[in-house]
Design a protein around this motif. Structure first.
Motif, PDB file in Angstrom:
ATOM      1  N   ASN A  81       0.818  -1.224   0.000  1.00 42.20           N
ATOM      2  CA  ASN A  81       0.000   0.000   0.000  1.00 42.20           C
ATOM      3  C   ASN A  81       0.849   1.271   0.000  1.00 42.20           C
ATOM      4  OD1 ASN A  81       0.966  -0.619   2.525  1.00 42.20           O
ATOM      5  ND2 ASN A  81      -0.793   0.182   3.633  1.00 42.20           N
TER       6      ASN A  81
ATOM      7  N   LEU B 163      -0.093   4.984   1.358  1.00 33.08           N
ATOM      8  CA  LEU B 163       0.580   5.546   2.536  1.00 33.08           C
ATOM      9  C   LEU B 163       1.091   6.956   2.237  1.00 33.08           C
ATOM     10  CD1 LEU B 163       2.570   2.426   3.802  1.00 33.08           C
ATOM     11  CD2 LEU B 163       0.656   3.542   4.965  1.00 33.08           C
TER      12      LEU B 163
ATOM     13  N   MET C 249       4.754  -4.115   9.868  1.00 31.80           N
ATOM     14  CA  MET C 249       4.992  -3.114  10.914  1.00 31.80           C
ATOM     15  C   MET C 249       5.074  -3.769  12.291  1.00 31.80           C
ATOM     16  SD  MET C 249       5.503  -0.406   9.312  1.00 31.80           S
ATOM     17  CE  MET C 249       5.528   0.907  10.517  1.00 31.80           C
ATOM     18  N   SER C 250       4.203  -4.749  12.558  1.00 34.88           N
ATOM     19  CA  SER C 250       4.303  -5.345  13.896  1.00 34.88           C
ATOM     20  C   SER C 250       5.537  -6.237  13.993  1.00 34.88           C
ATOM     21  CB  SER C 250       3.023  -6.072  14.311  1.00 34.88           C
ATOM     22  OG  SER C 250       2.570  -6.866  13.294  1.00 34.88           O
TER      23      SER C 250
ATOM     24  N   ASP D 115       7.945   2.404  14.137  1.00 37.36           N
ATOM     25  CA  ASP D 115       6.872   3.346  14.459  1.00 37.36           C
ATOM     26  C   ASP D 115       6.263   3.843  13.140  1.00 37.36           C
ATOM     27  OD1 ASP D 115       5.350   5.576  15.059  1.00 37.36           O
ATOM     28  OD2 ASP D 115       6.772   6.395  16.518  1.00 37.36           O
ATOM     29  N   PRO D 116       4.952   3.645  12.919  1.00 33.40           N
ATOM     30  CA  PRO D 116       4.352   4.064  11.640  1.00 33.40           C
ATOM     31  C   PRO D 116       4.429   5.563  11.385  1.00 33.40           C
ATOM     32  CG  PRO D 116       2.663   3.259  13.178  1.00 33.40           C
ATOM     33  CD  PRO D 116       3.990   2.972  13.803  1.00 33.40           C
TER      34      PRO D 116
ATOM     35  N   ARG E 247      -2.914  -3.896   2.721  1.00 30.74           N
ATOM     36  CA  ARG E 247      -2.869  -3.199   4.026  1.00 30.74           C
ATOM     37  C   ARG E 247      -2.539  -4.179   5.137  1.00 30.74           C
ATOM     38  NH1 ARG E 247      -8.082  -1.134   2.059  1.00 30.74           N
ATOM     39  NH2 ARG E 247      -7.472   0.535   0.639  1.00 30.74           N
ATOM     40  N   ARG E 248      -3.128  -5.367   5.064  1.00 37.78           N
ATOM     41  CA  ARG E 248      -2.837  -6.390   6.086  1.00 37.78           C
ATOM     42  C   ARG E 248      -1.358  -6.768   6.055  1.00 37.78           C
ATOM     43  NH1 ARG E 248      -7.657  -8.753   4.810  1.00 37.78           N
ATOM     44  NH2 ARG E 248      -6.729 -10.290   3.423  1.00 37.78           N
ATOM     45  N   ASN E 249      -0.820  -6.926   4.842  1.00 40.78           N
ATOM     46  CA  ASN E 249       0.599  -7.291   4.726  1.00 40.78           C
ATOM     47  C   ASN E 249       1.496  -6.194   5.295  1.00 40.78           C
ATOM     48  OD1 ASN E 249       0.380  -9.844   3.577  1.00 40.78           O
ATOM     49  ND2 ASN E 249       0.100  -9.003   1.526  1.00 40.78           N
ATOM     50  N   HIS E 250       1.139  -4.946   5.018  1.00 41.48           N
ATOM     51  CA  HIS E 250       1.934  -3.837   5.570  1.00 41.48           C
ATOM     52  C   HIS E 250       1.832  -3.826   7.098  1.00 41.48           C
ATOM     53  CE1 HIS E 250       3.819   0.001   6.204  1.00 41.48           C
ATOM     54  NE2 HIS E 250       2.740   0.425   6.839  1.00 41.48           N
ATOM     55  N   ASP E 251       0.615  -3.999   7.609  1.00 41.43           N
ATOM     56  CA  ASP E 251       0.439  -4.018   9.072  1.00 41.43           C
ATOM     57  C   ASP E 251       1.250  -5.155   9.695  1.00 41.43           C
ATOM     58  OD1 ASP E 251      -1.230  -1.892   8.773  1.00 41.43           O
ATOM     59  OD2 ASP E 251      -3.100  -3.015   9.052  1.00 41.43           O
ATOM     60  N   GLY E 252       1.259  -6.305   9.006  1.00 41.91           N
ATOM     61  CA  GLY E 252       2.045  -7.445   9.498  1.00 41.91           C
ATOM     62  C   GLY E 252       3.523  -7.095   9.545  1.00 41.91           C
TER      63      GLY E 252
END
Ligand SMILES: Cc1cc2nc3c(=O)[nH]c(=O)nc-3n(C[C@H](O)[C@H](O)[C@H](O)COP(=O)(O)O)c2cc1C
Ligand code: SF4
Ligand code: SF4
Length: 316
Positions: free
Chosen positions: A133, A137, A210-211, A216-217, A203-208
């Motif tokens: 994404n 972003l 990031m965690s 820090d986003p 978006r899910r892949n990016h969130d994954g």
């Protein structure tokens, strides 16, 4: 690159493997989608400013490809150095490499301060394997900073992320760069308004990521160079590292080369050292660097971009 094809080509590493190596595999990871072909419609020459950030030359190469005789090419690290944040032209573009699908920290801070006056604003984000994404972003970050972009696209090139990729292998992969450039040129010629869309899976892949990465986003990659890089005895004191770092973190001292300071993690230093004397420190606790790098003997700079140009772009 077809939508259902998991490889960039038959010789390349698969995206599944790349995600697995990052500990991030999600079944059916979204394929890269390419902008559709467009026919140039001609038109009068406009004054264009292109602002770019580069570490290994990909983004500078693309900035040059999108420039004509009416274009002013400006390096973001030089603008920051000169405290220059006002830009006015018919069209203003930004070209940068994505880091964890996000802009480099310096680009993020730059857009917060920049005052851009232009009828048409575009951004082209270079990347190596997975953009997810990234366009969305940038759309969010830039709008929050008060600048709305009309067009945001991504462009796949050599992936200079050393922890996952062997540069010698990356350089063999044909990523169809001329074709991608031509499509973007055609879009810009007709001032196409388009933001590359992201899927829920992107978006899910990016969130994954990031965690997993614990970044820090609101900041993205911002490390300390003294913690992440070390200089070996192969160093010949040529001082190239002192000139290619956009933060000016390297210094020649009486006891050798020292790196210190906030670091965009751009890898300009490690890739451009002619002796391959800059290496990653041992970082067992860092989720992205705990396994070191794939090939410490392989380094990369875009074929069309000289070391001199990287120095000119980044020297502090
Ligand atoms: C810290 C860092 C993070 C990166 N993250 C990504 C990424 O999330 N996805 C991707 O496809 N490429 C990623 N890359 C690869 C670069 O975006 C890509 O190679 C880019 O074209 C380099 O541009 P430059 O030569 O102008 O510096 C990353 C590279 C670095 C150094
Ligand atoms: S670029 Fe490499 S060889 Fe040259 S001074 Fe820096 S670390 Fe040493
Ligand atoms: S120390 Fe290296 S990685 Fe960090 S900003 Fe400078 S050139 Fe980039």
């Amino acid at each position: 690159m077809g939508k259902d094809n998991d490889n960039d080509n038959n010789k390349g590493i698969s995206r599944r493997d790349a995600l697995k190596r990052m500990g991030l595999f999600v079944a059916g990871a979204a394929a890269l989608s390419m902008p559709s072909a467009l026919t140039s419609c001609g038109g009068e020459k406009k004054k264009r400013i292109i602002l770019y950030f580069t570490a290994t030359g990909n983004s500078l190469y693309i900035a040059r490809q999108l420039a004509d005789e009416n274009t002013e090419l400006l390096s973001i690290p030089q603008m920051v150095k000169q405290n220059r944040y006002d830009f006015e032209a018919d069209e203003v573009g930004i070209i940068y490499p994505i880091y964890g699908h996000m802009p480099p920290n310096m680009v993020r801070n730059f857009i917060k301060q920049a005052r851009i006056k232009a009828d048409y604003k575009f951004a082209v984000l270079t990347y190596g394997m997975l953009d997810f994404n990234a366009a969305e972003l940038w759309n969010g970050i830039s709008q929050k900073a008060g600048t709305k972009f009309d067009y945001i696209n991504t462009l796949v090139m050599v992936d200079n992320w050393l922890p996952n990729f062997d540069m010698n292998e990356q350089m063999k992969i044909d990523k169809h760069i001329p074709e991608q450039v031509e499509k973007i040129k055609a879009d810009l010629l007709k001032q196409r308004k388009w933001i590359k869309p992201a899927t829920a899976e992107d978006r899910r892949n990016h969130d994954g990521f990031m965690s997993f990465s614990r970044l820090d986003p609101e900041v993205g990659f911002l490390k300390r160079s003294e913690r992440y890089f070390q200089v070996t005895d192969a160093c010949i004191g040529c001082a190239i590292c002192t000139e290619v770092c956009p933060r000016g973190n390297y210094e020649l001292t009486s006891t050798g080369v020292k790196a210190e300071g906030d670091c965009d993690f751009c890898f300009a230093c490690i890739h451009n050292c002619p002796q391959k004397a800059i290496q990653f420190a041992d970082l067992p606790d860092d989720p992205l660097l705990s396994r070191g790098e794939v090939n410490p003997n392989a380094r990369y700079r875009n074929d069309h971009v000289s070391l001199w140009s990287i120095k000119e772009s980044n020297r502090q």
